[in-house]
Design a protein around this motif. Structure first.
Motif, mmCIF file in Angstrom:
data_model
loop_
_atom_site.group_PDB
_atom_site.id
_atom_site.type_symbol
_atom_site.label_atom_id
_atom_site.label_comp_id
_atom_site.label_asym_id
_atom_site.label_seq_id
_atom_site.Cartn_x
_atom_site.Cartn_y
_atom_site.Cartn_z
ATOM 1 N N MET A 76 2.798 5.986 -2.903
ATOM 2 C CA MET A 76 4.105 6.802 -3.547
ATOM 3 C C MET A 76 3.711 6.865 -5.038
ATOM 4 N N ALA A 77 3.402 5.880 -5.725
ATOM 5 C CA ALA A 77 3.073 5.891 -7.227
ATOM 6 C C ALA A 77 1.865 6.833 -7.466
ATOM 7 N N GLN A 78 0.612 6.763 -6.825
ATOM 8 C CA GLN A 78 -0.269 7.688 -7.015
ATOM 9 C C GLN A 78 0.276 9.523 -6.872
ATOM 10 N N GLY A 79 0.825 9.300 -5.974
ATOM 11 C CA GLY A 79 1.609 10.846 -5.536
ATOM 12 C C GLY A 79 2.300 11.213 -6.442
ATOM 13 N N LEU B 269 0.839 -1.300 -0.164
ATOM 14 C CA LEU B 269 -0.028 0.118 -0.056
ATOM 15 C C LEU B 269 0.658 1.153 -0.009
ATOM 16 N N ARG B 270 2.076 1.182 0.569
ATOM 17 C CA ARG B 270 2.902 2.435 0.642
ATOM 18 C C ARG B 270 3.352 2.617 -0.766
ATOM 19 N N THR C 289 0.208 12.667 -9.274
ATOM 20 C CA THR C 289 -0.367 13.932 -8.900
ATOM 21 C C THR C 289 0.971 15.125 -9.023
ATOM 22 N N GLU C 290 2.089 14.804 -8.810
ATOM 23 C CA GLU C 290 3.227 15.732 -9.022
ATOM 24 C C GLU C 290 3.301 16.091 -10.499
ATOM 25 N N SER C 291 3.197 14.906 -11.329
ATOM 26 C CA SER C 291 3.346 15.085 -12.936
ATOM 27 C C SER C 291 2.155 16.125 -13.214
ATOM 28 N N VAL C 292 0.856 15.896 -12.509
ATOM 29 C CA VAL C 292 -0.057 17.005 -13.034
ATOM 30 C C VAL C 292 0.477 18.449 -12.565
ATOM 31 N N LEU C 293 0.710 18.454 -11.481
ATOM 32 C CA LEU C 293 1.227 19.902 -10.675
ATOM 33 C C LEU C 293 2.477 20.458 -11.742
ATOM 34 N N ARG C 294 3.204 19.656 -12.208
ATOM 35 C CA ARG C 294 4.308 20.217 -13.293
ATOM 36 C C ARG C 294 3.682 20.755 -14.400
ATOM 37 N N GLU C 295 2.642 20.192 -14.949
ATOM 38 C CA GLU C 295 2.026 20.478 -16.267
ATOM 39 C C GLU C 295 1.167 21.639 -15.810
ATOM 40 N N ILE C 296 0.578 21.978 -14.894
ATOM 41 C CA ILE C 296 -0.092 23.181 -14.160
ATOM 42 C C ILE C 296 0.962 24.244 -14.377
ATOM 43 N N VAL C 297 2.052 23.870 -13.714
ATOM 44 C CA VAL C 297 2.967 25.309 -13.595
ATOM 45 C C VAL C 297 3.542 25.626 -14.869
ATOM 46 N N LYS C 298 3.871 24.760 -15.877
ATOM 47 C CA LYS C 298 4.043 24.875 -17.085
ATOM 48 C C LYS C 298 3.012 25.867 -17.801
ATOM 49 N N CYS C 299 1.930 25.417 -17.893
ATOM 50 C CA CYS C 299 0.703 26.169 -18.237
ATOM 51 C C CYS C 299 0.804 27.687 -17.811
ATOM 52 N N LEU C 300 0.757 27.844 -16.537
ATOM 53 C CA LEU C 300 0.854 29.174 -15.896
ATOM 54 C C LEU C 300 2.203 30.000 -15.976
ATOM 55 N N GLU C 301 3.590 29.335 -16.338
ATOM 56 C CA GLU C 301 4.561 30.125 -16.480
ATOM 57 C C GLU C 301 5.517 29.318 -17.207
ATOM 58 N N SER C 302 5.388 29.156 -18.399
ATOM 59 C CA SER C 302 6.416 28.520 -19.422
ATOM 60 C C SER C 302 7.830 28.359 -19.216
#
Length: 179
Positions: A57-60, A52-53, A63-76
């Motif tokens: 970790m894998a699902q986290g 389960l750990r 989420t981190e990958s999506v956060l990276r995409e959000i930042v790229k959209c806001l400030e490339s």
């Protein structure tokens, strides 16, 4: 490589306590590290917690990958290749307008909570506490009675909740990305 701790069809996590106990048993009690009065490691009992750990970790990481995409959209132009999930969330908060940050506050708090739980799962040791049970006929055995993740009492249900939180955090991040 194959065998007890090599590559196997169904590998399992082996705790450092188990490896230490085996090393002491092989070399004898001449070592200075006194571990003989401790209950045995309960790796077989902790196996589901380790599985389960891994899911947390894998699902986290998703989420981190999506956060990276959000930042790229806001400030490339930002260099975020090595940014942590916590840093990415701070960048998102900084780059969103005040109204947008207020609109996404629930989702951002959910993501931050998921990051905290993921870090706890990654950096905390699983320990299974045992109690000696005497047999009426003599002898006895160590019986697992408590699971710990770091200093918190934790079990598979808690890790399942952490995994569900990670999944919801990924959904929240995708919702932010799509706007």
């Amino acid at each position: 490589m194959s065998g007890k701790y090599g590559f196997e069809r169904n590998p399992a996590v082996v705790s450092w306590r188990t490896l230490l106990q085996e090393q002491i048993e092989r070399e004898g009690a001449s070592r200075t590290y006194d571990y003989m009065d401790q209950p045995p490691a309960q790796d077989h009992v902790a196996a589901e917690m380790h599985r389960l750990r891994g899911l947390v970790m894998a699902q986290g990481t998703e989420t981190e990958s999506v956060l990276r995409e959000i930042v790229k959209c806001l400030e490339s132009n930002l260099n975020i290749e090595k940014s942590t999930a916590r840093r990415l969330t701070k960048d998102i908060r900084r780059l969103l307008s005040g109204d947008d940050e207020a609109f996404w506050e629930y989702e951002l708090c959910l993501i931050e909570e998921a990051i905290d739980r993921r870090n706890h799962a990654v950096h905390s040791e699983v320990v299974i506490g045992s109690s000696w049970e005497d047999y009426t006929t003599g002898g006895g055995e160590w019986v697992p009675v408590i699971g710990l993740l770091g200093k918190e009492q934790y079990d598979e249900v808690d890790l399942q909740k952490d995994f569900t939180l990670q999944w919801h955090a990924t959904q929240a991040a995708v919702a932010i990305l799509l706007t």
